[in-house]
Design an enzyme around this catalytic site. Structure first.
Site, short mmCIF file in Angstrom:
data_model
loop_
_atom_site.label_atom_id
_atom_site.label_comp_id
_atom_site.label_asym_id
_atom_site.label_seq_id
_atom_site.Cartn_x
_atom_site.Cartn_y
_atom_site.Cartn_z
N THR A 68 -11.15 11.73 10.46
CA THR A 68 -12.26 12.01 9.56
C THR A 68 -13.51 11.33 10.10
O THR A 68 -13.44 10.59 11.09
CB THR A 68 -11.96 11.47 8.16
OG1 THR A 68 -11.81 10.04 8.26
CG2 THR A 68 -10.71 12.09 7.57
N TYR A 77 0.84 -1.20 0.00
CA TYR A 77 0.00 0.00 0.00
C TYR A 77 0.87 1.25 0.00
O TYR A 77 0.67 2.17 -0.79
CB TYR A 77 -0.92 -0.01 1.23
CG TYR A 77 -1.84 1.18 1.31
CD1 TYR A 77 -2.98 1.26 0.51
CD2 TYR A 77 -1.58 2.22 2.19
CE1 TYR A 77 -3.82 2.35 0.59
CE2 TYR A 77 -2.42 3.32 2.27
CZ TYR A 77 -3.55 3.38 1.47
OH TYR A 77 -4.37 4.46 1.55
N ALA A 78 1.87 1.26 0.87
CA ALA A 78 2.78 2.40 0.95
C ALA A 78 3.54 2.59 -0.36
O ALA A 78 3.75 3.72 -0.81
CB ALA A 78 3.74 2.23 2.13
N ALA A 79 3.95 1.48 -0.98
CA ALA A 79 4.68 1.57 -2.25
C ALA A 79 3.81 2.16 -3.35
O ALA A 79 4.28 2.98 -4.15
CB ALA A 79 5.19 0.19 -2.66
N SER A 80 2.54 1.78 -3.38
CA SER A 80 1.65 2.33 -4.41
C SER A 80 1.44 3.82 -4.20
O SER A 80 1.36 4.59 -5.15
CB SER A 80 0.31 1.58 -4.43
OG SER A 80 -0.44 1.84 -3.26
N LYS A 81 1.35 4.24 -2.95
CA LYS A 81 1.20 5.66 -2.66
C LYS A 81 2.47 6.43 -3.02
O LYS A 81 2.41 7.53 -3.55
CB LYS A 81 0.84 5.90 -1.20
CG LYS A 81 -0.53 5.38 -0.83
CD LYS A 81 -1.59 6.01 -1.71
CE LYS A 81 -2.93 5.39 -1.45
NZ LYS A 81 -3.94 5.83 -2.40
#
Length: 134
Positions: A62, A27-31
Site C-alpha cells: 500500500t 496482535y494476531a490474537a486480536s485479529k
C-alpha cells in the site's frame, strides 16, 4: 489495520491485516478474535438482508507500506524490490510476490456485487497462498 465499509446494498466488509512472527502474538490474537466474531453478526442480521464478510489480506504494498519499504531499503543500501522479495521469502508466499491494493479491491468488488448475494459469515484470504499454522 481494520477497515469497515458499509452501504453496499446490505453488505458489511471487514478488512483485517495480521502479523506473523515473534512479538506479534497479541496482535494476531486480536485479529483472530475479530475474524471469528464476524460470523456471529452474519446470523444475527441476515434476516434483515445484511451480509457480513471478512477479507484477510496478506502482505500488500500500500502507500503506507511503500514508505516503510523505502526506508528499509535505504537503511540497508538495497533496492525496494529486494526488500519486498525478502519479505515474500520470509513469509513463504507461494505465489512469490506481494499483493497490490487492487487485488484486495477486486475481492471486495466481487463481494459487493450481486454475484455474491448468498455469501455471508465467511472469510476470504487475499494473501497469495499463505496458510497460517496454528
Amino acid at each position: 489495520m481494520t477497515i469497515e465499509a458499509e452501504g453496499f446494498d446490505g453488505l458489511r466488509v471487514l478488512v483485517t491485516g495480521g502479523g506473523r512472527g515473534p512479538g506479534e502474538a497479541s496482535y494476531a490474537a486480536s485479529k483472530a478474535a475479530l475474524n471469528a466474531c464476524s460470523r456471529e453478526p452474519a446470523t444475527a442480521v441476515g434476516e434483515h438482508g445484511v451480509r457480513v464478510v471478512c477479507v484477510l489480506p496478506g502482505f500488500v504494498v500500500t502507500e503506507g507500506a511503500a514508505g516503510h519499504l523505502q526506508q528499509t531499503a535505504d537503511g540497508q543500501g538495497i533496492g525496494v524490490d529486494e526488500v519486498e522479495q525478502r519479505i515474500v521469502d520470509h513469509l513463504k508466499v507461494p505465489m512469490g510476490r506481494p499483493g497490490e491494493p487492487g487485488d484486495v479491491a477486486e475481492m471486495i468488488a466481487f463481494l459487493a456485487s450481486g454475484r455474491a448475494e448468498r455469501v455471508t459469515g465467511a472469510q476470504f484470504r487475499v494473501d497469495g497462498g499463505i496458510v497460517p499454522v496454528v
